[in-house]
Design a protein around this motif. Structure first.
Motif, PDB file in Angstrom:
ATOM      1  N   ALA A 129      51.466  23.380  50.867  1.00  0.00           N
ATOM      2  CA  ALA A 129      51.986  24.581  51.522  1.00  0.00           C
ATOM      3  C   ALA A 129      50.861  25.443  52.078  1.00  0.00           C
ATOM      4  CB  ALA A 129      52.831  25.389  50.537  1.00  0.00           C
ATOM      5  N   HIS A 130      49.771  25.569  51.334  1.00  0.00           N
ATOM      6  CA  HIS A 130      48.649  26.381  51.800  1.00  0.00           C
ATOM      7  C   HIS A 130      48.010  25.754  53.038  1.00  0.00           C
ATOM      8  CE1 HIS A 130      47.970  28.544  47.684  1.00  0.00           C
ATOM      9  NE2 HIS A 130      49.234  28.467  48.026  1.00  0.00           N
ATOM     10  N   ARG A 131      47.858  24.437  53.023  1.00  0.00           N
ATOM     11  CA  ARG A 131      47.304  23.740  54.184  1.00  0.00           C
ATOM     12  C   ARG A 131      48.215  23.903  55.398  1.00  0.00           C
ATOM     13  NH1 ARG A 131      42.847  22.106  56.580  1.00  0.00           N
ATOM     14  NH2 ARG A 131      42.033  21.665  54.502  1.00  0.00           N
ATOM     15  N   LYS A 132      49.538  23.911  55.181  1.00  0.00           N
ATOM     16  CA  LYS A 132      50.477  24.088  56.292  1.00  0.00           C
ATOM     17  C   LYS A 132      50.297  25.457  56.940  1.00  0.00           C
ATOM     18  CE  LYS A 132      53.207  21.776  57.654  1.00  0.00           C
ATOM     19  NZ  LYS A 132      53.214  20.876  58.848  1.00  0.00           N
ATOM     20  N   VAL A 133      50.128  26.510  56.122  1.00  0.00           N
ATOM     21  CA  VAL A 133      49.896  27.841  56.680  1.00  0.00           C
ATOM     22  C   VAL A 133      48.624  27.845  57.518  1.00  0.00           C
ATOM     23  CG1 VAL A 133      49.353  30.248  56.115  1.00  0.00           C
ATOM     24  CG2 VAL A 133      51.150  29.050  54.857  1.00  0.00           C
ATOM     25  N   TYR A 134      47.552  27.269  56.970  1.00  0.00           N
ATOM     26  CA  TYR A 134      46.280  27.224  57.699  1.00  0.00           C
ATOM     27  C   TYR A 134      46.434  26.478  59.025  1.00  0.00           C
ATOM     28  CZ  TYR A 134      41.505  25.902  58.902  1.00  0.00           C
ATOM     29  OH  TYR A 134      40.324  25.699  59.574  1.00  0.00           O
ATOM     30  N   ASP A 135      47.056  25.312  58.982  1.00  0.00           N
ATOM     31  CA  ASP A 135      47.202  24.500  60.193  1.00  0.00           C
ATOM     32  C   ASP A 135      48.031  25.213  61.254  1.00  0.00           C
ATOM     33  OD1 ASP A 135      45.680  22.487  59.090  1.00  0.00           O
ATOM     34  OD2 ASP A 135      47.395  21.255  58.475  1.00  0.00           O
ATOM     35  N   LEU A 136      49.105  25.885  60.836  1.00  0.00           N
ATOM     36  CA  LEU A 136      49.952  26.587  61.801  1.00  0.00           C
ATOM     37  C   LEU A 136      49.215  27.766  62.439  1.00  0.00           C
ATOM     38  CD1 LEU A 136      53.398  26.491  59.962  1.00  0.00           C
ATOM     39  CD2 LEU A 136      52.852  25.420  62.165  1.00  0.00           C
ATOM     40  N   VAL A 137      48.445  28.507  61.648  1.00  0.00           N
ATOM     41  CA  VAL A 137      47.660  29.605  62.223  1.00  0.00           C
ATOM     42  C   VAL A 137      46.649  29.057  63.224  1.00  0.00           C
ATOM     43  CG1 VAL A 137      45.974  31.415  61.749  1.00  0.00           C
ATOM     44  CG2 VAL A 137      47.959  31.154  60.261  1.00  0.00           C
ATOM     45  N   THR A 193      42.927  31.824  56.071  1.00  0.00           N
ATOM     46  CA  THR A 193      44.027  31.730  57.029  1.00  0.00           C
ATOM     47  C   THR A 193      44.072  32.889  58.016  1.00  0.00           C
ATOM     48  OG1 THR A 193      45.490  32.774  55.396  1.00  0.00           O
ATOM     49  CG2 THR A 193      45.487  30.365  55.491  1.00  0.00           C
ATOM     50  N   ALA A 194      43.703  34.091  57.583  1.00  0.00           N
ATOM     51  CA  ALA A 194      43.837  35.272  58.448  1.00  0.00           C
ATOM     52  C   ALA A 194      42.497  35.837  58.904  1.00  0.00           C
ATOM     53  CB  ALA A 194      44.638  36.359  57.728  1.00  0.00           C
ATOM     54  N   GLY A 195      41.394  35.332  58.358  1.00  0.00           N
ATOM     55  CA  GLY A 195      40.085  35.852  58.722  1.00  0.00           C
ATOM     56  C   GLY A 195      39.637  36.964  57.792  1.00  0.00           C
ATOM     57  N   LEU A 196      38.356  37.263  57.840  1.00  0.00           N
ATOM     58  CA  LEU A 196      37.770  38.274  56.961  1.00  0.00           C
ATOM     59  C   LEU A 196      38.048  39.675  57.499  1.00  0.00           C
ATOM     60  CD1 LEU A 196      35.897  38.785  54.486  1.00  0.00           C
ATOM     61  CD2 LEU A 196      33.966  38.734  56.084  1.00  0.00           C
ATOM     62  N   ILE A 211      40.690  46.508  27.968  1.00  0.00           N
ATOM     63  CA  ILE A 211      39.514  45.793  28.460  1.00  0.00           C
ATOM     64  C   ILE A 211      38.682  46.735  29.323  1.00  0.00           C
ATOM     65  CG2 ILE A 211      40.544  43.489  28.379  1.00  0.00           C
ATOM     66  CD1 ILE A 211      41.207  43.740  31.344  1.00  0.00           C
ATOM     67  N   GLU A 212      37.465  46.313  29.663  1.00  0.00           N
ATOM     68  CA  GLU A 212      36.568  47.162  30.441  1.00  0.00           C
ATOM     69  C   GLU A 212      36.878  47.143  31.932  1.00  0.00           C
ATOM     70  OE1 GLU A 212      32.539  45.990  29.768  1.00  0.00           O
ATOM     71  OE2 GLU A 212      32.703  46.045  27.576  1.00  0.00           O
ATOM     72  N   VAL A 213      37.470  46.061  32.412  1.00  0.00           N
ATOM     73  CA  VAL A 213      37.516  45.773  33.847  1.00  0.00           C
ATOM     74  C   VAL A 213      38.909  46.000  34.429  1.00  0.00           C
ATOM     75  CG1 VAL A 213      35.606  44.146  33.678  1.00  0.00           C
ATOM     76  CG2 VAL A 213      37.950  43.335  33.332  1.00  0.00           C
ATOM     77  N   GLU A 214      39.017  45.838  35.748  1.00  0.00           N
ATOM     78  CA  GLU A 214      40.275  46.082  36.453  1.00  0.00           C
ATOM     79  C   GLU A 214      41.287  44.967  36.198  1.00  0.00           C
ATOM     80  OE1 GLU A 214      38.452  43.099  39.104  1.00  0.00           O
ATOM     81  OE2 GLU A 214      37.665  44.775  37.930  1.00  0.00           O
ATOM     82  N   ASP A 215      42.561  45.356  36.045  1.00  0.00           N
ATOM     83  CA  ASP A 215      43.633  44.368  35.918  1.00  0.00           C
ATOM     84  C   ASP A 215      44.740  44.578  36.948  1.00  0.00           C
ATOM     85  OD1 ASP A 215      45.041  46.564  34.933  1.00  0.00           O
ATOM     86  OD2 ASP A 215      45.102  45.845  32.859  1.00  0.00           O
ATOM     87  N   ASP A 216      44.567  45.574  37.835  1.00  0.00           N
ATOM     88  CA  ASP A 216      45.560  45.856  38.873  1.00  0.00           C
ATOM     89  C   ASP A 216      44.837  46.410  40.098  1.00  0.00           C
ATOM     90  OD1 ASP A 216      48.785  46.369  39.107  1.00  0.00           O
ATOM     91  OD2 ASP A 216      47.644  47.831  40.277  1.00  0.00           O
ATOM     92  N   VAL A 217      45.084  45.798  41.261  1.00  0.00           N
ATOM     93  CA  VAL A 217      44.383  46.191  42.488  1.00  0.00           C
ATOM     94  C   VAL A 217      45.375  46.239  43.642  1.00  0.00           C
ATOM     95  CG1 VAL A 217      42.567  45.591  44.142  1.00  0.00           C
ATOM     96  CG2 VAL A 217      42.240  45.110  41.700  1.00  0.00           C
ATOM     97  N   CYS A 218      45.369  47.355  44.371  1.00  0.00           N
ATOM     98  CA  CYS A 218      46.200  47.517  45.561  1.00  0.00           C
ATOM     99  C   CYS A 218      45.285  47.905  46.719  1.00  0.00           C
ATOM    100  CB  CYS A 218      47.255  48.593  45.332  1.00  0.00           C
ATOM    101  SG  CYS A 218      48.416  48.783  46.701  1.00  0.00           S
ATOM    102  N   ALA A 219      45.355  47.154  47.828  1.00  0.00           N
ATOM    103  CA  ALA A 219      44.411  47.354  48.927  1.00  0.00           C
ATOM    104  C   ALA A 219      45.113  47.481  50.268  1.00  0.00           C
ATOM    105  CB  ALA A 219      43.424  46.189  48.986  1.00  0.00           C
ATOM    106  N   VAL A 220      44.530  48.309  51.133  1.00  0.00           N
ATOM    107  CA  VAL A 220      44.880  48.357  52.551  1.00  0.00           C
ATOM    108  C   VAL A 220      43.728  47.694  53.296  1.00  0.00           C
ATOM    109  CG1 VAL A 220      45.409  49.816  54.534  1.00  0.00           C
ATOM    110  CG2 VAL A 220      46.169  50.495  52.248  1.00  0.00           C
ATOM    111  N   LEU A 221      44.059  46.798  54.224  1.00  0.00           N
ATOM    112  CA  LEU A 221      43.054  46.004  54.919  1.00  0.00           C
ATOM    113  C   LEU A 221      43.126  46.257  56.423  1.00  0.00           C
ATOM    114  CD1 LEU A 221      44.004  42.630  53.161  1.00  0.00           C
ATOM    115  CD2 LEU A 221      42.293  44.271  52.370  1.00  0.00           C
ATOM    116  N   LYS A 222      41.963  46.239  57.072  1.00  0.00           N
ATOM    117  CA  LYS A 222      41.898  46.323  58.534  1.00  0.00           C
ATOM    118  C   LYS A 222      41.058  45.168  59.058  1.00  0.00           C
ATOM    119  CE  LYS A 222      42.013  51.401  59.003  1.00  0.00           C
ATOM    120  NZ  LYS A 222      41.231  52.570  59.515  1.00  0.00           N
ATOM    121  N   TRP A 223      41.471  44.624  60.206  1.00  0.00           N
ATOM    122  CA  TRP A 223      40.702  43.582  60.877  1.00  0.00           C
ATOM    123  C   TRP A 223      40.128  44.128  62.178  1.00  0.00           C
ATOM    124  CZ3 TRP A 223      44.360  42.331  57.422  1.00  0.00           C
ATOM    125  CH2 TRP A 223      44.158  41.209  56.603  1.00  0.00           C
TER     126      TRP A 223
END
Length: 379
Positions: A129-137, A193-196, A211-223
């Motif tokens: 399924a992951h390869r299919k997404v990559y190929d279609l993009v 699949t979508a680029g950096l 624990i010391e580290v993060e266990d939940d992350v929510c991000a807004v991304l721009k290209w």
């Protein structure tokens, strides 16, 4: 056909999965293993019938494998990879390539100096399924990407998991939480699949574990092309979701639970907007395709394929499933997200190496993400 020879460094949980995958492999043979725990190395040696070493350097110099498979805690990836390449040994390293982009830069520098191959085990790239997404993009199916949405919260981990090894859940032991342990698979899928992305803004925290580290992350991304996206990863949620969607000017791809739904538009949405006389009617769809991933018998069922690919790269020059250059992009994104999560500001990608390394040192000294964020807020 003579088999390509590998040595496995680190035979804990993931190292044993590699041993299982290679037990009857048609093109790769394990000729030695190494682990800092003599008892564990000896037990794996008896179970799988391979020689063991307590010193990875001895494995490299005495067994002389064609490549080593590095399955150790994250911070040691850099030193073991460099030691191997300087000895003329190729390297396949478990994800992530390194904790920091600066360490990844050093690995790539030595790789180029020595001419050795350096691959990273992003085994989910081999899923149908992951390869299919990559190929279609890549085929242009979605047109110009406008939006990316990813929710990957099916990573639930209990405190028993974190207590299973003293390095888990710590800044000094892991170099981070979900961003360097579970989510690298998701970040790699996104950049593959979508680029950096060129910029990120993140809210993250330690919400469900002691624990010391993060266990939940929510991000807004721009290209750079103006596309935007959101990403949410967590080890707290149950039942979790596994959802990824890419929307473009020509169509939309949706990946969920191993199934890809591809919806095409009959005409490019931008062209339609410029020419239609309708004011609120969207462009017509041109049909929908459904691709379902074949059931996978076990979680690590693509590991044999990862090693087969690496063997083919050594024998025939086949392209790696994931090269070190590609893996660096995932590290760039993870580093930028962590920086944004503690500064609560937009962070540019590529990441500022010096700033990230300084913040990571401060987190290791503070030993608590939440305490560190509170300290920064009080500055």
């Amino acid at each position: 056909m003579t088999k390509v020879k590998t040595g496995i460094i680190g035979v804990g949980f993931i190292g044993e999965e590699h041993l299982k995958a290679l037990r009857a492999h048609e093109s790769v043979e394990v000729i030695g293993i190494a682990d800092q725990s003599t008892d564990l190395a000896a037990a794996r040696s008896r179970q799988y019938g391979v020689p063991f070493y307590t010193d990875p350097i001895a494995l490299m110099e005495e067994a002389r494998p064609d490549y080593v498979t590095i399955c150790t805690p994250h911070f040691s990836h850099t030193s073991f990879a460099i030691e191997a390449m300087r000895r003329g040994i190729h390297v396949l390293v478990e994800k992530p390539l390194t904790v920091s982009a600066s360490a990844a830069d050093e690995c790539l520098r030595v790789m180029r100096e020595t001419g050795m191959k350096l691959g990273v085990g992003y085994l989910q790239r081999l899923r149908t399924a992951h390869r299919k997404v990559y190929d279609l993009v890549q085929s242009g199916f979605v047109g110009r990407i406008q939006r990316v949405t990813m929710v990957r919260t099916a990573w639930f981990r209990s405190m028993a998991y974190h207590r299973s090894n003293p390095w888990r859940g710590t800044w000094k032991g892991e170099g981070g939480g979900i961003l360097v342990n579970q989510a690298p698979h998701d970040l790699d899928l996104l950049v593959w699949t979508a680029g950096l992305p060129s910029e990120v803004l993140v809210e993250m925290g330690t919400l469900g574990h002691d624990i010391e580290v993060e266990d939940d992350v929510c991000a807004v991304l721009k290209w750079a092309n103006g596309a935007t996206g959101t990403l949410h990863v967590s080890t707290n949620e149950a039942p979790g979701r596994s959802f990824y969607e890419i929307a473009g000017t020509k169509g939309t791809l949706r990946l969920e639970d191993g199934c890809v739904t591809a919806t095409a538009l009959a005409v490019d949405s931008h062209e339609f907007s410029e020419t239609t006389q309708e004011r609120m009617v969207p462009p017509p769809t041109g049909g929908e395709m459904l691709f379902r991933q074949p059931p996978e018998p076990v979680e690590f069922s693509t590991l044999p394929g990862m090693h087969a690919n690496f063997a083919a790269a050594l024998r025939e020059g086949a392209p790696l499933v994931c090269s070190a250059e590609e893996a660096l992009q995932e590290v760039e994104l993870a580093n930028a997200m962590l920086l944004s999560g503690v500064t609560r500001q937009w962070v540019q990608v590529p990441v500022d190496r010096a700033e990230y390394d300084r913040v990571l040192e401060e987190l290791m000294a503070t030993r608590s993400l939440e305490a560190y964020k509170a300290k920064r807020a009080g500055r």
